[in-house]
Design an enzyme around this catalytic site. Structure first.
Site, PDB file in Angstrom:
ATOM      1  N   GLU A 153     -16.195   2.844  20.607  1.00 12.90           N
ATOM      2  CA  GLU A 153     -16.186   4.220  20.089  1.00 12.90           C
ATOM      3  C   GLU A 153     -17.609   4.741  19.827  1.00 12.90           C
ATOM      4  O   GLU A 153     -17.914   5.906  20.075  1.00 12.90           O
ATOM      5  CB  GLU A 153     -15.367   4.272  18.788  1.00 12.90           C
ATOM      6  CG  GLU A 153     -15.144   5.652  18.237  1.00 12.90           C
ATOM      7  CD  GLU A 153     -14.271   6.525  19.126  1.00 12.90           C
ATOM      8  OE1 GLU A 153     -13.093   6.251  19.277  1.00 12.90           O
ATOM      9  OE2 GLU A 153     -14.809   7.504  19.679  1.00 12.90           O
ATOM     10  N   ILE A 171     -18.432  10.590  16.016  1.00  9.05           N
ATOM     11  CA  ILE A 171     -17.298  11.469  16.375  1.00  9.05           C
ATOM     12  C   ILE A 171     -16.188  10.618  17.000  1.00  9.05           C
ATOM     13  O   ILE A 171     -16.415   9.971  18.023  1.00  9.05           O
ATOM     14  CB  ILE A 171     -17.739  12.588  17.354  1.00  9.05           C
ATOM     15  CG1 ILE A 171     -18.866  13.418  16.748  1.00  9.05           C
ATOM     16  CG2 ILE A 171     -16.546  13.449  17.729  1.00  9.05           C
ATOM     17  CD1 ILE A 171     -19.381  14.530  17.648  1.00  9.05           C
ATOM     18  N   LYS A 185     -22.322   8.978  28.713  1.00 12.34           N
ATOM     19  CA  LYS A 185     -21.215   9.258  27.790  1.00 12.34           C
ATOM     20  C   LYS A 185     -20.106  10.028  28.507  1.00 12.34           C
ATOM     21  O   LYS A 185     -18.918   9.773  28.300  1.00 12.34           O
ATOM     22  CB  LYS A 185     -21.736  10.044  26.581  1.00 12.34           C
ATOM     23  CG  LYS A 185     -22.703   9.221  25.726  1.00 12.34           C
ATOM     24  CD  LYS A 185     -23.430  10.089  24.721  1.00 12.34           C
ATOM     25  CE  LYS A 185     -24.412   9.289  23.895  1.00 12.34           C
ATOM     26  NZ  LYS A 185     -25.325  10.118  23.109  1.00 12.34           N
TER      27      LYS A 185
END
Ligand SMILES: NC(=O)c1ccc[n+]([C@@H]2O[C@H](COP(=O)([O-])OP(=O)(O)OC[C@H]3O[C@@H](n4cnc5c(N)ncnc54)[C@H](OP(=O)(O)O)[C@@H]3O)[C@@H](O)[C@H]2O)c1
Length: 409
Positions: A121, A128, A196
């Site tokens: 994560e 976030i 990302k």
């Protein structure tokens, strides 16, 4: 998981030391750091010398350690560590977006074959909680768009250029504040945001995209004249990562955008990140938060560790849905191109020019171009030229040659 998590921690820098702190301040978690491995023998550290060592075998060959948390800044060494840990049937939590984006399918298969979890994560926009939300909350929705500010360093720089500073002044300030590395290439040339984006595309659309196939152009060449152009039109410059589903095609890229005041990212400034997730049923939702930093990033790592305590694994549910979705670069996009050299503007071939401004020392054009025509230009290395995407929806060319505007989905 009935057993306690015994953690082998690689790295004790910004995020590793943050994790050490948050784990010690969190009472209710059944996990402890059994061993820490770092690299530099000469560094002074804030922890007792008996807690850490320098040989990766101290963690990887320790049968008590059932979770490896990889928080190092070297993607190649991380690859060796993570693959070996998975082969030794240890769960892995990592924050290393470069490693994950470049080897995602291999790492997913390794984790599956060895019956362990691989969670990350913190690798996408730090604090976030976007990956687990995409995995769990939007399981039954059809996602149509992901868009956002995925890199805190560039966002900080753009916030400062918007306030009137030059790029060099803003970069220096970002560096003084610890946001920018001594070599800021990964951030300002948009590689970091691209890694990302590749990871999120896998979770949101079920598609594996190789970083080399995704266009990334950053903010290195922005000038005050470009900022002024944007401001005169009521727009702001933001580096956006974007993935949009157009029928059975997915377009994905990272580039500077001029965005209007009603855009979700307009007010996301300084080191904050924001991610918009758009679904067929859920419509548009914005996640906003700290995209970096010791404790915010450690909080995402901690959340993965907590999830492991109830045997959580990513299921890549969107990958299990049969679709013909494929990456495309065959679309058109409306851009602004500015330079002090009129000849530079000729490097871009326009399908249709809307504005063509010329003065003694500044030239710009706006209009529609084929996205494919940007690819060979090596814009990150092209000084005295700044290109930004203007606020119009991209239009796919191959399947919809006459359509001027398409709804996303
Ligand atoms: N910083 C953030 O805000 C942030 C946000 C999201 C994701 N991340 C990711 O988190 C990871 C760690 O970032 P960071 O900012 O914490 O980095 P950092 O402050 O530069 O620390 C890196 C750590 O890795 C250790 N290290 C490097 N190579 C190693 C090796 N081969 N074996 C063992 N240890 C090694 C270093 O050891 P020494 O202490 O001995 O030098 C140092 O402790 C990176 O993948 C980064 O992309 C960072």
């Amino acid at each position: 998981m009935s057993t306690k998590l015994n953690i082998g921690l690689f790295g004790f820098g910004c995020v590793g030391s943050g994790l050490y702190k948050v784990l010690h301040e969190t009472q209710q978690i059944k996990a402890n750091i059994e061993r820490i491995v770092v690299k530099d023998r000469s560094k002074k550290r804030s922890i007792a010398p008996e807690l850490y060592g320098f040989d990766k075998a101290e963690i990887l060959e320790n049968p008590n350690i059932n979770l490896v948390v990889e928080l190092i800044d070297d993607a190649e060494a991380a690859y060796e560590i993570v693959t070996e840990a998975l082969r030794r049937q240890k769960h892995v939590v990592s924050a290393n977006k470069k490693l994950i984006a470049e080897h995602l399918d291999e790492l997913i298969d390794l984790a599956k074959d060895n019956g362990v979890s691989f969670l990350y994560e913190a690798a996408v926009c730090a604090s976030i909680p976007v990956i687990r939300n995409i995995e769990e909350y939007y399981t039954s929705d059809v996602l149509s768009r992901l868009e956002g500010i995925f890199n805190e360093t560039s966002n900080y720089i753009l916030t400062q250029t918007d306030a009137g500073k030059s790029y060099d002044e803003a970069l220096q300030e970002a560096s003084d504040l610890g946001y920018a590395e001594s070599d800021p290439t990964l951030d300002v040339d948009a590689f970091d945001a691209k890694f990302k984006l590749c990871i999120l595309v896998k979770h949101a659309f079920g598609l594996t995209v190789e970083p080399k196939d995704v266009f990334n152009y950053g903010i290195r060449h922005i000038k005050q004249r470009d900022v002024r152009y944007a401001k005169e039109k009521g727009l702001k410059v933001k580096l956006l990562a974007k993935a949009v589903k157009l029928n059975d095609k997915l377009l994905a890229y990272v580039a500077p955008h001029f965005i209007p005041a009603d855009h979700n990212c307009y007010a996301i400034d300084n080191a904050l990140n924001g991610v918009t997730v758009e679904g067929l049923f859920s419509d548009e939702q914005l996640f906003k938060g700290q995209g970096a930093g010791s404790l915010p990033t450690a909080s995402a790592v901690l959340s993965d560790i907590s999830a492991l305590l109830y045997d959580y694994q990513y299921e890549y549910k969107k990958s299990n849905v049969l679709t013909d979705l494929s990456l495309t670069q065959d679309f058109k996009v409306k851009v602004y191109v500015g330079s002090t050299d009129a000849k530079r503007l000729e490097e871009l071939s326009f399908l249709h020019v809307e504005e063509n401004y010329q003065s003694a020392d500044y030239y710009y054009k706006t209009g529609w171009i084929r996205f494919e025509d940007l690819l060979p230009l090596n814009l990150n290395a092209t000084a005295d030229l700044f290109v930004a995407v203007l606020p119009e929806n991209e239009v796919e060319l191959a399947s919809q040659p006459k359509v001027e505007a398409l709804n996303y989905v």
